[in-house]
Design an enzyme around this catalytic site. Sequence first.
Site, mmCIF file in Angstrom:
data_model
loop_
_atom_site.group_PDB
_atom_site.id
_atom_site.type_symbol
_atom_site.label_atom_id
_atom_site.label_comp_id
_atom_site.label_asym_id
_atom_site.label_seq_id
_atom_site.Cartn_x
_atom_site.Cartn_y
_atom_site.Cartn_z
ATOM 1 N N ASP A 192 1.228 -1.123 -0.344
ATOM 2 C CA ASP A 192 0.190 -0.039 0.385
ATOM 3 C C ASP A 192 0.931 1.036 0.095
ATOM 4 O O ASP A 192 1.961 1.372 0.379
ATOM 5 C CB ASP A 192 -1.088 -0.514 1.236
ATOM 6 C CG ASP A 192 -2.308 0.834 1.703
ATOM 7 O OD1 ASP A 192 -1.856 1.251 0.467
ATOM 8 O OD2 ASP A 192 -2.763 1.431 2.149
ATOM 9 N N ASN A 227 -11.021 -3.206 -5.594
ATOM 10 C CA ASN A 227 -10.352 -2.140 -6.677
ATOM 11 C C ASN A 227 -10.985 -1.643 -7.891
ATOM 12 O O ASN A 227 -10.214 -0.628 -8.609
ATOM 13 C CB ASN A 227 -8.823 -2.570 -6.641
ATOM 14 C CG ASN A 227 -8.142 -2.556 -5.740
ATOM 15 O OD1 ASN A 227 -6.975 -3.724 -6.039
ATOM 16 N ND2 ASN A 227 -8.223 -1.435 -4.592
HETATM 17 C C1 FPP Z 1 -2.354 0.447 -3.141
HETATM 18 O O1 FPP Z 1 -1.987 1.168 -3.357
HETATM 19 C C2 FPP Z 1 -1.690 -0.459 -3.485
HETATM 20 C C3 FPP Z 1 -2.145 -1.059 -5.555
HETATM 21 C C4 FPP Z 1 -3.219 -0.929 -5.082
HETATM 22 C C5 FPP Z 1 -1.341 -2.311 -6.462
HETATM 23 C C6 FPP Z 1 -0.539 -2.828 -5.781
HETATM 24 C C7 FPP Z 1 0.183 -4.317 -6.827
HETATM 25 C C8 FPP Z 1 1.119 -3.718 -7.768
HETATM 26 C C9 FPP Z 1 2.404 -2.868 -7.089
HETATM 27 C C10 FPP Z 1 1.689 -4.213 -8.204
HETATM 28 C C11 FPP Z 1 1.368 -4.849 -8.645
HETATM 29 C C12 FPP Z 1 1.686 -6.763 -9.746
HETATM 30 C C13 FPP Z 1 1.752 -7.521 -10.615
HETATM 31 C C14 FPP Z 1 2.237 -8.707 -10.593
HETATM 32 C C15 FPP Z 1 0.171 -8.224 -10.130
HETATM 33 P P1 FPP Z 1 -3.255 2.907 -3.655
HETATM 34 O O2 FPP Z 1 -2.565 2.730 -4.726
HETATM 35 O O3 FPP Z 1 -3.776 2.589 -3.152
HETATM 36 O O4 FPP Z 1 -2.192 3.658 -2.929
HETATM 37 P P2 FPP Z 1 -2.886 5.193 -1.834
HETATM 38 O O5 FPP Z 1 -3.192 4.379 -0.561
HETATM 39 O O6 FPP Z 1 -1.054 5.599 -1.177
HETATM 40 O O7 FPP Z 1 -3.329 5.436 -2.754
#
Ligand code: FPP
Length: 259
Positions: free
Chosen positions: A40, A88
């Site tokens: 996250d 998501n």
């Molecule tokens: C949360 O950050 C992260 C995610 C929703 C995506 C995480 C996925 C990856 C890093 C890579 C995935 C790769 C593969 C191979 C499937 P956020 O966007 O919720 O961050 P925030 O809370 O700061 O807004």
Amino acid sequence: MPVDRPGPALMELIEMTTEDKLFEAIDAERLPAHVAIIMDGNGRWAKERGLPRSAGHRQGVETLREVVRYASSLGIGVLTMFAFSTENWRRPPWEVKYLMGLPQEYLYSELPELIKNNVRVNLLGDPRRLPGPARQAVEKGIEETAHCSGMLLNFALNYGSRQEIIRAVRTIGEDLANGKLTSAIDEEVFASYLYTAGAPDPDLLIRTGGEYRLSNFLLWQIAYSELWFTKTYWPDFKCRHLLQALGDYQRRERRFGQV
Ligand code: FPP
């Protein structure tokens, strides 16, 4: 005489030393068999740099690459990464599209390395809702690493723990009705109907990004997991953070309800 601030080269050396120290403090015999990670903080990482959220996800893939390589080199048995939740899908369409491009971006470039490191890829979640290219990339990853006997790398993609539990209950009902399941339903039988069937429960759950919640992740499986939270955003998470989490885990006393 005033001391100069260490230059970048010296800083790198200091960091290396910290990592070495953390590494030395780890007992290789008592590593968690299963580590699960909620990645996250990608969006906030990007925002703080005046970059689009996609830049945070892109950097997040690089962290993923490093952490998977490192965990497998340490000898972790199972690594489960929460990549995309059933919730998501509610993100703006452009972001969902971007996130759904990441499995192919990661898997196609990383497959040779995964195979070299004997890592087996697996999916937790319902693949039917994934866009074709993402599903194909995951299927290819699963097929081409099926023979690997080292670390099991679970991607939780279109995954929600409550949905997983409901799915298990429904399938158990069907199997009772069609005679496939004849034994009594206990914890072991129930767990065999989850996406994580056959894997040990996570010993350690890590969440980056400073939030203290579980976000519908592995709710059944983490009954006795040690929880480790860090404010560090996922794109900034480094191998030394993993070592720190492992060290803290090893210093905890796990009682599983006993005294
Ligand atoms: C949360 O950050 C992260 C995610 C929703 C995506 C995480 C996925 C990856 C890093 C890579 C995935 C790769 C593969 C191979 C499937 P956020 O966007 O919720 O961050 P925030 O809370 O700061 O807004």
